[in-house]
Structures are given as C-alpha cells and as structure tokens.
Design a protein around this motif. Structure first.
Motif, PDB file in Angstrom:
ATOM      1  N   GLU A   1     -24.133  47.545 110.739  1.00  0.00           N
ATOM      2  CA  GLU A   1     -24.504  48.956 111.012  1.00  0.00           C
ATOM      3  C   GLU A   1     -23.713  49.596 109.745  1.00  0.00           C
ATOM      4  O   GLU A   1     -22.604  49.278 109.292  1.00  0.00           O
ATOM      5  CB  GLU A   1     -24.047  49.382 112.233  1.00  0.00           C
ATOM      6  CG  GLU A   1     -22.685  49.518 112.437  1.00  0.00           C
ATOM      7  CD  GLU A   1     -22.411  50.041 113.903  1.00  0.00           C
ATOM      8  OE1 GLU A   1     -22.686  51.269 113.878  1.00  0.00           O
ATOM      9  OE2 GLU A   1     -21.896  49.539 114.387  1.00  0.00           O
ATOM     10  N   VAL A   2     -24.343  50.762 109.506  1.00  0.00           N
ATOM     11  CA  VAL A   2     -23.515  51.687 108.665  1.00  0.00           C
ATOM     12  C   VAL A   2     -23.156  53.064 109.836  1.00  0.00           C
ATOM     13  O   VAL A   2     -24.292  53.375 110.348  1.00  0.00           O
ATOM     14  CB  VAL A   2     -23.964  52.388 107.583  1.00  0.00           C
ATOM     15  CG1 VAL A   2     -23.305  53.339 106.923  1.00  0.00           C
ATOM     16  CG2 VAL A   2     -24.347  51.320 106.616  1.00  0.00           C
ATOM     17  N   TYR A   3     -21.987  53.431 109.989  1.00  0.00           N
ATOM     18  CA  TYR A   3     -21.625  54.480 110.778  1.00  0.00           C
ATOM     19  C   TYR A   3     -20.791  55.511 110.347  1.00  0.00           C
ATOM     20  O   TYR A   3     -19.877  55.206 109.469  1.00  0.00           O
ATOM     21  CB  TYR A   3     -21.248  53.848 112.135  1.00  0.00           C
ATOM     22  CG  TYR A   3     -19.694  53.272 111.885  1.00  0.00           C
ATOM     23  CD1 TYR A   3     -18.423  53.965 112.308  1.00  0.00           C
ATOM     24  CD2 TYR A   3     -19.769  51.872 111.376  1.00  0.00           C
ATOM     25  CE1 TYR A   3     -17.434  53.122 112.207  1.00  0.00           C
ATOM     26  CE2 TYR A   3     -18.538  51.329 111.218  1.00  0.00           C
ATOM     27  CZ  TYR A   3     -17.369  52.073 111.555  1.00  0.00           C
ATOM     28  OH  TYR A   3     -16.025  51.385 111.404  1.00  0.00           O
ATOM     29  N   LEU A   4     -20.970  56.555 110.927  1.00  0.00           N
ATOM     30  CA  LEU A   4     -19.997  57.619 110.623  1.00  0.00           C
ATOM     31  C   LEU A   4     -19.950  58.821 111.892  1.00  0.00           C
ATOM     32  O   LEU A   4     -20.407  58.500 112.683  1.00  0.00           O
ATOM     33  CB  LEU A   4     -20.411  58.631 109.498  1.00  0.00           C
ATOM     34  CG  LEU A   4     -21.874  59.053 109.447  1.00  0.00           C
ATOM     35  CD1 LEU A   4     -21.888  60.515 110.093  1.00  0.00           C
ATOM     36  CD2 LEU A   4     -22.384  58.998 108.127  1.00  0.00           C
ATOM     37  N   SER A   5     -19.004  59.725 111.665  1.00  0.00           N
ATOM     38  CA  SER A   5     -18.972  61.023 112.724  1.00  0.00           C
ATOM     39  C   SER A   5     -19.558  61.974 112.367  1.00  0.00           C
ATOM     40  O   SER A   5     -19.020  62.676 111.320  1.00  0.00           O
ATOM     41  CB  SER A   5     -17.571  61.262 113.174  1.00  0.00           C
ATOM     42  OG  SER A   5     -17.076  60.171 113.845  1.00  0.00           O
ATOM     43  N   PRO A   6     -20.556  62.642 112.921  1.00  0.00           N
ATOM     44  CA  PRO A   6     -21.396  63.618 112.580  1.00  0.00           C
ATOM     45  C   PRO A   6     -20.286  65.035 112.743  1.00  0.00           C
ATOM     46  O   PRO A   6     -19.488  64.909 113.572  1.00  0.00           O
ATOM     47  CB  PRO A   6     -22.804  63.766 113.291  1.00  0.00           C
ATOM     48  CG  PRO A   6     -22.265  62.797 114.324  1.00  0.00           C
ATOM     49  CD  PRO A   6     -21.279  61.902 114.012  1.00  0.00           C
ATOM     50  N   VAL A   7     -20.702  65.968 111.923  1.00  0.00           N
ATOM     51  CA  VAL A   7     -20.043  67.363 112.242  1.00  0.00           C
ATOM     52  C   VAL A   7     -20.276  67.783 113.776  1.00  0.00           C
ATOM     53  O   VAL A   7     -21.560  67.695 114.160  1.00  0.00           O
ATOM     54  CB  VAL A   7     -20.557  68.235 111.311  1.00  0.00           C
ATOM     55  CG1 VAL A   7     -19.855  69.808 111.723  1.00  0.00           C
ATOM     56  CG2 VAL A   7     -20.141  68.040 109.958  1.00  0.00           C
ATOM     57  N   GLU A   8     -19.038  67.951 114.482  1.00  0.00           N
ATOM     58  CA  GLU A   8     -19.179  68.020 115.947  1.00  0.00           C
ATOM     59  C   GLU A   8     -19.906  69.142 116.631  1.00  0.00           C
ATOM     60  O   GLU A   8     -20.749  68.871 117.566  1.00  0.00           O
ATOM     61  CB  GLU A   8     -17.684  68.098 116.347  1.00  0.00           C
ATOM     62  CG  GLU A   8     -17.002  66.903 116.393  1.00  0.00           C
ATOM     63  CD  GLU A   8     -16.334  66.365 114.918  1.00  0.00           C
ATOM     64  OE1 GLU A   8     -16.348  65.390 114.927  1.00  0.00           O
ATOM     65  OE2 GLU A   8     -16.720  67.331 114.150  1.00  0.00           O
ATOM     66  N   ASP A   9     -20.278  70.155 115.894  1.00  0.00           N
ATOM     67  CA  ASP A   9     -20.914  71.247 116.498  1.00  0.00           C
ATOM     68  C   ASP A   9     -22.215  71.419 115.764  1.00  0.00           C
ATOM     69  O   ASP A   9     -23.018  72.571 115.838  1.00  0.00           O
ATOM     70  CB  ASP A   9     -20.313  72.761 116.366  1.00  0.00           C
ATOM     71  CG  ASP A   9     -19.977  73.164 114.800  1.00  0.00           C
ATOM     72  OD1 ASP A   9     -20.503  72.293 114.004  1.00  0.00           O
ATOM     73  OD2 ASP A   9     -19.533  74.208 114.769  1.00  0.00           O
ATOM     74  N   SER A  10     -22.949  70.506 115.145  1.00  0.00           N
ATOM     75  CA  SER A  10     -23.868  70.448 114.318  1.00  0.00           C
ATOM     76  C   SER A  10     -25.384  70.044 115.040  1.00  0.00           C
ATOM     77  O   SER A  10     -26.472  70.145 114.828  1.00  0.00           O
ATOM     78  CB  SER A  10     -24.094  69.478 113.074  1.00  0.00           C
ATOM     79  OG  SER A  10     -23.831  68.281 113.417  1.00  0.00           O
ATOM     80  N   ALA A  11     -25.279  69.122 116.269  1.00  0.00           N
ATOM     81  CA  ALA A  11     -26.403  68.442 116.758  1.00  0.00           C
ATOM     82  C   ALA A  11     -27.344  69.492 117.581  1.00  0.00           C
ATOM     83  O   ALA A  11     -26.765  70.356 118.350  1.00  0.00           O
ATOM     84  CB  ALA A  11     -25.952  67.484 117.964  1.00  0.00           C
ATOM     85  N   GLU A  12     -28.464  69.605 116.822  1.00  0.00           N
ATOM     86  CA  GLU A  12     -29.568  70.660 117.370  1.00  0.00           C
ATOM     87  C   GLU A  12     -30.637  69.835 117.675  1.00  0.00           C
ATOM     88  O   GLU A  12     -31.312  69.089 116.818  1.00  0.00           O
ATOM     89  CB  GLU A  12     -29.944  71.689 116.547  1.00  0.00           C
ATOM     90  CG  GLU A  12     -28.723  72.667 116.005  1.00  0.00           C
ATOM     91  CD  GLU A  12     -28.500  73.499 117.327  1.00  0.00           C
ATOM     92  OE1 GLU A  12     -29.417  73.847 118.096  1.00  0.00           O
ATOM     93  OE2 GLU A  12     -27.233  74.213 117.377  1.00  0.00           O
ATOM     94  N   GLY A  13     -31.454  69.961 118.769  1.00  0.00           N
ATOM     95  CA  GLY A  13     -32.552  69.487 119.346  1.00  0.00           C
ATOM     96  C   GLY A  13     -32.548  68.417 120.386  1.00  0.00           C
ATOM     97  O   GLY A  13     -31.553  68.192 121.383  1.00  0.00           O
ATOM     98  N   THR A  14     -33.459  67.535 120.723  1.00  0.00           N
ATOM     99  CA  THR A  14     -33.686  66.390 121.540  1.00  0.00           C
ATOM    100  C   THR A  14     -33.601  65.097 121.035  1.00  0.00           C
ATOM    101  O   THR A  14     -34.209  64.814 119.782  1.00  0.00           O
ATOM    102  CB  THR A  14     -34.848  66.908 122.356  1.00  0.00           C
ATOM    103  OG1 THR A  14     -36.217  66.550 121.540  1.00  0.00           O
ATOM    104  CG2 THR A  14     -34.707  68.118 123.211  1.00  0.00           C
ATOM    105  N   VAL A  15     -33.491  64.147 121.954  1.00  0.00           N
ATOM    106  CA  VAL A  15     -33.243  62.733 121.570  1.00  0.00           C
ATOM    107  C   VAL A  15     -33.827  61.859 122.968  1.00  0.00           C
ATOM    108  O   VAL A  15     -33.049  62.213 123.821  1.00  0.00           O
ATOM    109  CB  VAL A  15     -32.091  62.039 120.738  1.00  0.00           C
ATOM    110  CG1 VAL A  15     -30.806  62.489 121.689  1.00  0.00           C
ATOM    111  CG2 VAL A  15     -32.429  60.625 120.413  1.00  0.00           C
TER     112      VAL A  15
END
Length: 191
Positions: free
Chosen positions: A52-66
């Motif tokens: 895998e390739v992994y990282l930490s996204p910008v904490e306040d950035s998630a928008e939408g549904t999964v």
C-alpha cells in the motif's frame, strides 16, 4: 519486495504531488485534501503483508460520503458522512453499537488519520482481515482516528480503525480533477 516497492513508487509520487483526492463509487463521493502531505510505501518491511501507499490527509478536509464494502471483522456496511473533516453521520448494516463506541473513543476518533491506496495484486480477497483487505490492488482505505506524524498527520486518538472501499466494480479515484483509476485499474502512471 524491492520490486514491489519500485512498482508502487509512481503511486507515491502521484500522491505526494497531489492537492486533492476524490473517491467516487456506489454510495461514495468523498473529497480529501493532501496539500503539504507526503506518503509512504509499505513494502513489507514494517507491516506484513505489504502493498500500500499511505498518508494522512489534511484533518479538516474530508467532505462528502463514503460507503465501505469490504468486511474487516468489525461493523460491516459502514457508511460515513463528513463535513469539515468530521464524521457527522455514521451507520452500519451490522455492528452499529461497535461503530458508535469507536466514534466515542475520544475527540480525535471522528476525524481521519489515514488514506491508503491498496497496490498488492497478489491479494484478491480480504479474508475479513484488515491487514490483507487494505492492501488489495483496486481498493482504498480510510482510518478513523490517529494519523501518522512522520508524514504530517496531526490527528491524535487512541483509535486507528481502517475501513476498506473496493473500487474494482464501478469505483473511481480522481487526483486534482483528473481520473487516475477506474474500476481499480490505473489510467496512466500507477502500481
């Protein structure tokens, strides 16, 4: 594993240069910022199996549904809605109590600590084991809770719960507005 690392390197380079990732699929339309973040390749030296390739996204950035669709041994059929990086709605087909308890762990549990892109073509079934499921080529995973400080992650939590989304059947991975993966297959540079 050296050959696998080499094969995953274009994915790492793509994510390191990216400002934004968008995941699209059944029940899923989620955007994350990667601005200023770097990624790591898991080539089996710290975690087995690798892939895998992994990282930490910008904490306040998630928008939408999964909508997560790969069983990993905890709650199944988990659906999350994010606003400003925080989980604002969470449901599960089974294990709703476990999901609610996990999200109540601490203040960081409702935020993302990881985005991982599965690259291991030798794993085709997750076997309900997250260490395998998160590595399957054509999948992505998001972890609720703790991020990785060594790649810029700032979210702190006692929780780090990986949830897997299969993109191999109708899913898309967009990077900076360009479709880079469709149905789990790379369109251009990738693993």
């Amino acid at each position: 594993w050296a050959r696998e690392r080499e094969r995953m390197e274009p994915v790492r380079a793509l994510l390191d240069e990216a400002r934004e990732v968008r995941l699209v699929g059944e029940g899923t339309d989620l955007t994350l910022s990667l601005e200023g973040r770097t990624s790591l390749v898991d080539d089996g030296h710290a975690n087995m199996p690798g892939g895998e390739v992994y990282l930490s996204p910008v904490e306040d950035s998630a928008e939408g549904t999964v909508a997560f669709d790969v069983p990993t041994g905890h709650a199944t059929g988990v659906r999350l809605r994010f606003r400003g990086g925080e989980v604002v709605e969470a449901t599960a087909e089974t294990g709703q109590d476990e999901l609610d308890e996990a999200l109540a762990t601490d203040d960081g549990a409702r935020w993302l600590g990881e985005l991982g892109v599965g690259c291991n073509e030798g794993i085709t079934d997750g076997l309900a084991n997250v260490l395998f499921a998160e590595k399957m080529a054509g999948t992505v995973h998001l972890a609720l809770g703790a991020g990785f400080p060594k790649v810029g992650g700032q979210n702190r939590s006692a929780l780090h719960w990986d949830l897997v989304k299969d993109l191999r059947r109708g899913g898309e991975l967009w990077v900076d507005g360009v479709l880079r993966q469709k149905d789990g297959l790379w369109l251009g540079p990738g693993a």
